[in-house]
Design a protein around this motif. Structure first.
Motif, mmCIF file in Angstrom:
data_model
loop_
_atom_site.group_PDB
_atom_site.id
_atom_site.type_symbol
_atom_site.label_atom_id
_atom_site.label_comp_id
_atom_site.label_asym_id
_atom_site.label_seq_id
_atom_site.Cartn_x
_atom_site.Cartn_y
_atom_site.Cartn_z
ATOM 1 N N HIS A 171 0.864 -1.189 0.000
ATOM 2 C CA HIS A 171 0.000 0.000 0.000
ATOM 3 C C HIS A 171 0.891 1.225 0.000
ATOM 4 N N LEU A 172 0.705 2.080 -0.962
ATOM 5 C CA LEU A 172 1.454 3.328 -1.049
ATOM 6 C C LEU A 172 0.467 4.453 -0.856
ATOM 7 N N GLY A 173 0.354 4.939 0.341
ATOM 8 C CA GLY A 173 -0.612 5.995 0.601
ATOM 9 C C GLY A 173 -0.122 6.902 1.706
ATOM 10 N N ALA A 174 -0.910 7.881 2.040
ATOM 11 C CA ALA A 174 -0.587 8.848 3.078
ATOM 12 C C ALA A 174 0.857 9.314 2.938
ATOM 13 N N PRO A 175 1.103 10.203 1.991
ATOM 14 C CA PRO A 175 2.478 10.652 1.756
ATOM 15 C C PRO A 175 3.100 11.271 2.990
ATOM 16 N N ARG A 176 4.415 11.279 3.026
ATOM 17 C CA ARG A 176 5.141 11.817 4.173
ATOM 18 C C ARG A 176 5.291 13.328 4.062
ATOM 19 N N ALA B 11 -4.140 10.806 -3.221
ATOM 20 C CA ALA B 11 -3.938 9.589 -4.001
ATOM 21 C C ALA B 11 -3.432 8.473 -3.108
ATOM 22 N N LEU B 12 -3.974 7.289 -3.321
ATOM 23 C CA LEU B 12 -3.559 6.068 -2.643
ATOM 24 C C LEU B 12 -3.265 5.048 -3.729
ATOM 25 N N ALA B 13 -2.383 4.114 -3.455
ATOM 26 C CA ALA B 13 -2.091 3.085 -4.455
ATOM 27 C C ALA B 13 -1.756 1.774 -3.782
ATOM 28 N N TRP B 14 -2.154 0.687 -4.442
ATOM 29 C CA TRP B 14 -1.809 -0.659 -4.008
ATOM 30 C C TRP B 14 -1.191 -1.349 -5.209
ATOM 31 N N LEU B 15 -0.080 -2.009 -4.991
ATOM 32 C CA LEU B 15 0.605 -2.742 -6.056
ATOM 33 C C LEU B 15 0.700 -4.207 -5.646
ATOM 34 N N ALA B 16 0.458 -5.098 -6.589
ATOM 35 C CA ALA B 16 0.604 -6.531 -6.334
ATOM 36 C C ALA B 16 1.822 -7.030 -7.092
ATOM 37 N N PHE B 17 2.650 -7.779 -6.407
ATOM 38 C CA PHE B 17 3.878 -8.313 -7.001
ATOM 39 C C PHE B 17 3.863 -9.829 -6.959
ATOM 40 N N LEU C 8 -8.147 -5.346 -0.465
ATOM 41 C CA LEU C 8 -7.273 -4.460 0.302
ATOM 42 C C LEU C 8 -7.758 -3.012 0.221
ATOM 43 N N ALA C 9 -8.153 -2.570 -0.968
ATOM 44 C CA ALA C 9 -8.683 -1.212 -1.126
ATOM 45 C C ALA C 9 -9.988 -1.071 -0.346
ATOM 46 N N ARG C 10 -10.848 -2.074 -0.434
ATOM 47 C CA ARG C 10 -12.117 -2.059 0.308
ATOM 48 C C ARG C 10 -11.863 -2.004 1.812
ATOM 49 N N ASP C 11 -10.934 -2.821 2.302
ATOM 50 C CA ASP C 11 -10.620 -2.837 3.731
ATOM 51 C C ASP C 11 -10.094 -1.482 4.195
ATOM 52 N N HIS C 12 -9.331 -0.823 3.341
ATOM 53 C CA HIS C 12 -8.807 0.497 3.678
ATOM 54 C C HIS C 12 -9.966 1.491 3.814
ATOM 55 N N ALA C 13 -10.922 1.438 2.914
ATOM 56 C CA ALA C 13 -12.086 2.326 2.989
ATOM 57 C C ALA C 13 -12.890 2.053 4.259
ATOM 58 N N VAL C 14 -13.066 0.792 4.600
ATOM 59 C CA VAL C 14 -13.803 0.434 5.813
ATOM 60 C C VAL C 14 -13.062 0.942 7.047
ATOM 61 N N GLN C 15 -11.746 0.780 7.055
ATOM 62 C CA GLN C 15 -10.935 1.256 8.173
ATOM 63 C C GLN C 15 -11.091 2.771 8.365
ATOM 64 N N LEU C 16 -11.207 3.503 7.271
ATOM 65 C CA LEU C 16 -11.398 4.950 7.337
ATOM 66 C C LEU C 16 -12.846 5.336 7.625
ATOM 67 N N ARG C 17 -13.731 4.329 7.663
ATOM 68 C CA ARG C 17 -15.174 4.540 7.838
ATOM 69 C C ARG C 17 -15.775 5.283 6.656
ATOM 70 N N PHE C 18 -15.231 5.044 5.495
ATOM 71 C CA PHE C 18 -15.776 5.588 4.249
ATOM 72 C C PHE C 18 -16.696 4.521 3.690
ATOM 73 N N ARG C 19 -17.976 4.602 3.972
ATOM 74 C CA ARG C 19 -18.899 3.541 3.610
ATOM 75 C C ARG C 19 -19.094 3.350 2.110
ATOM 76 N N PRO C 20 -19.572 4.334 1.376
ATOM 77 C CA PRO C 20 -19.758 4.052 -0.055
ATOM 78 C C PRO C 20 -18.421 4.072 -0.781
ATOM 79 N N ARG C 21 -18.192 3.080 -1.585
ATOM 80 C CA ARG C 21 -16.985 3.037 -2.402
ATOM 81 C C ARG C 21 -17.440 3.047 -3.846
ATOM 82 N N GLN C 22 -16.792 3.848 -4.656
ATOM 83 C CA GLN C 22 -17.233 3.998 -6.034
ATOM 84 C C GLN C 22 -16.060 3.815 -6.981
#
Length: 138
Positions: A6-11, A32-38, A85-99
């Motif tokens: 997960h590449l998010g929340a810049p420093r 911007a948030l990003a998730w990369l799968a390797f 992973l993106a969905r779980d991140h939204a849930v963790q932030l309590r951002f209910r609707p995901r679009q």
């Protein structure tokens, strides 16, 4: 071997992570948030999202802006895992609707979205020609 990053929340300049929730929920600004799968050292999938605010729904949401799985790695559950992973991140932030959105010609992506249990909402997207119209004529 599969792993996701997960590449998010810049420093900040001081090296601390910024608050995605605070900026997204307080003023509707996007981040911007990003998730990369390797697989081993090769990136095979990525998802990019922004934290946004829906005026109509009166709530912040995670907008999945880009989602791509390399052709050779499709149908291997990697896309589903990255979406989770993106969905779980939204849930963790309590951002209910995901679009998210996909072009109407991308039938494989539409099937993938439906398999995730998503419901399609009709929408028209407009892009103005900034060189035409009343402002350009004056």
């Amino acid at each position: 071997m599969y792993r996701a990053r997960h590449l998010g929340a810049p420093r900040t300049r001081q090296g601390r992570r910024t608050s995605a929730v605070g900026r997204g929920a307080e003023c509707g600004a996007t981040e911007a948030l990003a998730w990369l799968a390797f697989v081993t050292e090769t990136a095979v999938d990525y998802a990019r999202a922004t934290l946004d605010f829906s005026t109509l729904d009166r709530t912040p949401f995670l907008h999945l802006d880009c989602f791509y799985v390399c052709k050779a790695w499709r149908s291997r559950a990697i896309g589903r895992r990255l979406w989770q992973l993106a969905r779980d991140h939204a849930v963790q932030l309590r951002f209910r609707p995901r679009q998210w959105q996909t072009p109407d010609w991308n039938e494989a992506a539409i099937r993938f979205c439906r398999r995730l249990g998503a419901t399609a909402r009709a929408k028209q997207r407009f892009t103005p020609d900034l060189g035409a119209g009343p402002a350009a004529a004056s």
